[in-house]
Design a protein around this motif. Structure first.
Motif, PDB file in Angstrom:
ATOM      1  N   GLN A  39       0.955  -1.600   0.300  1.00  9.64           N
ATOM      2  CA  GLN A  39      -0.026   0.273  -0.088  1.00  9.64           C
ATOM      3  C   GLN A  39       1.057   1.405  -0.316  1.00  9.64           C
ATOM      4  O   GLN A  39       0.474   1.695  -0.342  1.00  9.64           O
ATOM      5  N   GLN A  40       1.854   1.359   0.893  1.00  7.64           N
ATOM      6  CA  GLN A  40       3.057   2.342   0.885  1.00  7.64           C
ATOM      7  C   GLN A  40       3.271   2.752  -0.470  1.00  7.64           C
ATOM      8  O   GLN A  40       3.790   4.010  -0.583  1.00  7.64           O
ATOM      9  N   VAL A  41       3.569   1.664  -0.799  1.00 10.31           N
ATOM     10  CA  VAL A  41       4.845   2.080  -2.802  1.00 10.31           C
ATOM     11  C   VAL A  41       3.736   2.392  -3.272  1.00 10.31           C
ATOM     12  O   VAL A  41       3.458   2.944  -4.673  1.00 10.31           O
ATOM     13  N   ASP A  42       2.352   1.666  -3.175  1.00  8.32           N
ATOM     14  CA  ASP A  42       0.965   2.585  -4.654  1.00  8.32           C
ATOM     15  C   ASP A  42       0.669   3.875  -3.588  1.00  8.32           C
ATOM     16  O   ASP A  42       0.094   4.862  -5.222  1.00  8.32           O
ATOM     17  N   ASP A  43       0.631   4.184  -2.703  1.00  9.18           N
ATOM     18  CA  ASP A  43       0.849   5.407  -2.185  1.00  9.18           C
ATOM     19  C   ASP A  43       1.547   6.398  -2.768  1.00  9.18           C
ATOM     20  O   ASP A  43       1.313   7.127  -2.756  1.00  9.18           O
ATOM     21  N   GLN A  44       2.971   6.095  -2.929  1.00  8.51           N
ATOM     22  CA  GLN A  44       3.535   6.545  -2.650  1.00  8.51           C
ATOM     23  C   GLN A  44       3.292   8.282  -4.430  1.00  8.51           C
ATOM     24  O   GLN A  44       3.726   9.182  -3.450  1.00  8.51           O
ATOM     25  N   PRO A  45       3.684   7.917  -5.447  1.00  3.11           N
ATOM     26  CA  PRO A  45       3.463   8.545  -6.259  1.00  3.11           C
ATOM     27  C   PRO A  45       2.047   9.752  -5.986  1.00  3.11           C
ATOM     28  O   PRO A  45       1.868  11.041  -5.470  1.00  3.11           O
ATOM     29  N   TYR A  46       0.920   9.208  -5.321  1.00  7.43           N
ATOM     30  CA  TYR A  46      -0.076  10.585  -4.449  1.00  7.43           C
ATOM     31  C   TYR A  46       0.204  11.264  -3.389  1.00  7.43           C
ATOM     32  O   TYR A  46       0.437  12.275  -3.352  1.00  7.43           O
ATOM     33  N   SER A  47       1.437  10.515  -2.232  1.00  3.49           N
ATOM     34  CA  SER A  47       2.015  11.618  -1.473  1.00  3.49           C
ATOM     35  C   SER A  47       2.880  12.378  -1.801  1.00  3.49           C
ATOM     36  O   SER A  47       2.656  13.620  -1.662  1.00  3.49           O
ATOM     37  N   HIS A  48       3.533  12.161  -3.438  1.00  2.00           N
ATOM     38  CA  HIS A  48       4.043  12.828  -3.398  1.00  2.00           C
ATOM     39  C   HIS A  48       4.063  14.085  -4.683  1.00  2.00           C
ATOM     40  O   HIS A  48       3.916  15.459  -4.461  1.00  2.00           O
ATOM     41  N   ALA A  49       2.719  13.163  -4.962  1.00  2.00           N
ATOM     42  CA  ALA A  49       1.892  14.682  -5.887  1.00  2.00           C
ATOM     43  C   ALA A  49       1.409  15.511  -4.681  1.00  2.00           C
ATOM     44  O   ALA A  49       1.015  16.987  -5.326  1.00  2.00           O
ATOM     45  N   ILE A  50       0.285  15.491  -4.054  1.00  2.00           N
ATOM     46  CA  ILE A  50       0.274  16.348  -2.689  1.00  2.00           C
ATOM     47  C   ILE A  50       0.657  16.960  -2.117  1.00  2.00           C
ATOM     48  O   ILE A  50       1.494  18.684  -2.051  1.00  2.00           O
ATOM     49  N   ARG A  51       1.744  16.694  -2.026  1.00  2.00           N
ATOM     50  CA  ARG A  51       3.286  17.674  -1.703  1.00  2.00           C
ATOM     51  C   ARG A  51       3.875  19.079  -3.004  1.00  2.00           C
ATOM     52  O   ARG A  51       3.780  19.685  -2.535  1.00  2.00           O
ATOM     53  N   LEU A  52       3.278  17.855  -4.515  1.00  2.89           N
ATOM     54  CA  LEU A  52       4.051  19.039  -5.382  1.00  2.89           C
ATOM     55  C   LEU A  52       2.876  20.122  -5.379  1.00  2.89           C
ATOM     56  O   LEU A  52       3.056  21.555  -5.863  1.00  2.89           O
ATOM     57  N   VAL A  53       1.579  19.676  -5.140  1.00  2.00           N
ATOM     58  CA  VAL A  53       0.113  20.617  -5.258  1.00  2.00           C
ATOM     59  C   VAL A  53       0.389  21.187  -4.147  1.00  2.00           C
ATOM     60  O   VAL A  53      -0.142  22.916  -4.440  1.00  2.00           O
ATOM     61  N   GLN A  54       0.386  20.876  -3.321  1.00  2.05           N
ATOM     62  CA  GLN A  54       0.990  22.374  -2.068  1.00  2.05           C
ATOM     63  C   GLN A  54       1.567  22.495  -1.827  1.00  2.05           C
ATOM     64  O   GLN A  54       2.053  24.016  -1.593  1.00  2.05           O
ATOM     65  N   GLN A  55       2.777  22.410  -3.061  1.00  8.71           N
ATOM     66  CA  GLN A  55       4.312  23.402  -3.214  1.00  8.71           C
ATOM     67  C   GLN A  55       3.928  24.574  -4.724  1.00  8.71           C
ATOM     68  O   GLN A  55       4.126  24.973  -5.166  1.00  8.71           O
ATOM     69  N   GLY A  56       2.014  23.847  -4.679  1.00  9.18           N
ATOM     70  CA  GLY A  56       1.903  25.309  -6.193  1.00  9.18           C
ATOM     71  C   GLY A  56       2.305  24.487  -7.694  1.00  9.18           C
ATOM     72  O   GLY A  56       1.964  25.130  -8.568  1.00  9.18           O
ATOM     73  N   ALA A  57       2.479  23.529  -7.885  1.00 18.47           N
ATOM     74  CA  ALA A  57       2.376  22.073  -9.004  1.00 18.47           C
ATOM     75  C   ALA A  57       1.557  22.101  -9.291  1.00 18.47           C
ATOM     76  O   ALA A  57      -0.031  22.114  -8.839  1.00 18.47           O
ATOM     77  N   SER A  58       1.232  22.441 -11.150  1.00 24.17           N
ATOM     78  CA  SER A  58      -0.112  22.591 -11.424  1.00 24.17           C
ATOM     79  C   SER A  58      -0.606  20.954 -12.171  1.00 24.17           C
ATOM     80  O   SER A  58       0.232  20.300 -11.659  1.00 24.17           O
ATOM     81  N   VAL A  59      -1.333  20.373 -12.986  1.00 21.82           N
ATOM     82  CA  VAL A  59      -2.179  19.073 -13.448  1.00 21.82           C
ATOM     83  C   VAL A  59      -1.288  19.217 -13.727  1.00 21.82           C
ATOM     84  O   VAL A  59      -0.956  18.156 -14.464  1.00 21.82           O
ATOM     85  N   SER A  60      -0.321  19.811 -15.330  1.00 23.13           N
ATOM     86  CA  SER A  60       0.411  19.289 -16.368  1.00 23.13           C
ATOM     87  C   SER A  60       1.500  18.410 -15.758  1.00 23.13           C
ATOM     88  O   SER A  60       2.299  17.879 -16.147  1.00 23.13           O
ATOM     89  N   ARG A  61       1.852  19.272 -14.780  1.00 24.42           N
ATOM     90  CA  ARG A  61       3.062  19.327 -14.226  1.00 24.42           C
ATOM     91  C   ARG A  61       2.927  17.022 -13.682  1.00 24.42           C
ATOM     92  O   ARG A  61       4.132  16.328 -13.453  1.00 24.42           O
ATOM     93  N   LEU A  62       1.837  16.981 -12.705  1.00 31.31           N
ATOM     94  CA  LEU A  62       1.356  16.146 -12.482  1.00 31.31           C
ATOM     95  C   LEU A  62       1.621  14.981 -13.211  1.00 31.31           C
ATOM     96  O   LEU A  62       2.214  13.645 -13.033  1.00 31.31           O
ATOM     97  N   VAL A  63       1.036  15.251 -14.059  1.00 30.92           N
ATOM     98  CA  VAL A  63       0.777  14.176 -14.823  1.00 30.92           C
ATOM     99  C   VAL A  63       2.123  13.479 -15.708  1.00 30.92           C
ATOM    100  O   VAL A  63       2.284  12.413 -16.110  1.00 30.92           O
ATOM    101  N   GLU A  64       3.207  14.598 -16.530  1.00 35.27           N
ATOM    102  CA  GLU A  64       4.163  15.105 -16.956  1.00 35.27           C
ATOM    103  C   GLU A  64       4.788  13.904 -15.613  1.00 35.27           C
ATOM    104  O   GLU A  64       5.822  13.417 -16.338  1.00 35.27           O
ATOM    105  N   GLU A  65       5.633  14.443 -14.234  1.00 34.42           N
ATOM    106  CA  GLU A  65       6.253  13.662 -13.516  1.00 34.42           C
ATOM    107  C   GLU A  65       5.853  12.866 -13.211  1.00 34.42           C
ATOM    108  O   GLU A  65       6.619  11.027 -13.141  1.00 34.42           O
TER     109      GLU A  65
END
Length: 140
Positions: free
Chosen positions: A93-119
């Motif tokens: 579950q941790q391995v499966d949740d990691q992209p979402y955790s990382h995505a949440i951190r990026l969004v909280q830092q101001g990342a956009s939808v396109s950046r999440l899709v690309e990275e």
């Protein structure tokens, strides 16, 4: 028979009597010694019987203890299997949740939808949902 012959017969009879008495004493001493040995052997046999019973009781106790330990080891092995499975599930579950955790951190830092899709290779709908849930809201 004359007198010296009578003395000889008496002497022979006395010698046989003395020999018989000596044999009786030797037999009595042998009987006493044999009786003492028999008593000693019987006492030793009783001690050995007591020790044998103690050994049997010890073996019975050890066997019961070994059976109890075997049950406990089986319980511990079963519990270890359950915990191992839980840990594996958690790690998956941790391995499966990691992209979402990382995505949440990026969004909280101001990342956009396109950046999440690309990275992070998220789908556009996943990225939009994360941005809506965890992004900064502009105050109007």
């Amino acid at each position: 028979m004359n007198m010296p012959d009578n003395n000889l017969v008496v002497l022979i009879a006395l010698a046989f009597a003395a020999f018989a008495l000596l044999l009786a004493v030797v037999a009595w001493v042998s009987a006493v010694r044999s009786s003492k040995r028999l008593q000693h052997s019987e006492a030793r046999a009783a001690d050995l019987q007591t020790q044998l019973e103690l050994v049997r009781q010890s073996i019975t106790g050890l066997t019961a203890g070994a059976v109890g330990m075997d049950r406990k080891l089986q319980q511990l092995a079963a519990r270890e299997r359950v915990l191992s499975e839980r840990q594996e599930t958690y790690e998956n579950q941790q391995v499966d949740d990691q992209p979402y955790s990382h995505a949440i951190r990026l969004v909280q830092q101001g990342a956009s939808v396109s950046r999440l899709v690309e990275e992070l290779e998220l789908s556009e709908s996943e990225a939009e949902l994360i941005v809506r849930l965890h992004g900064h809201r502009d105050s109007a």
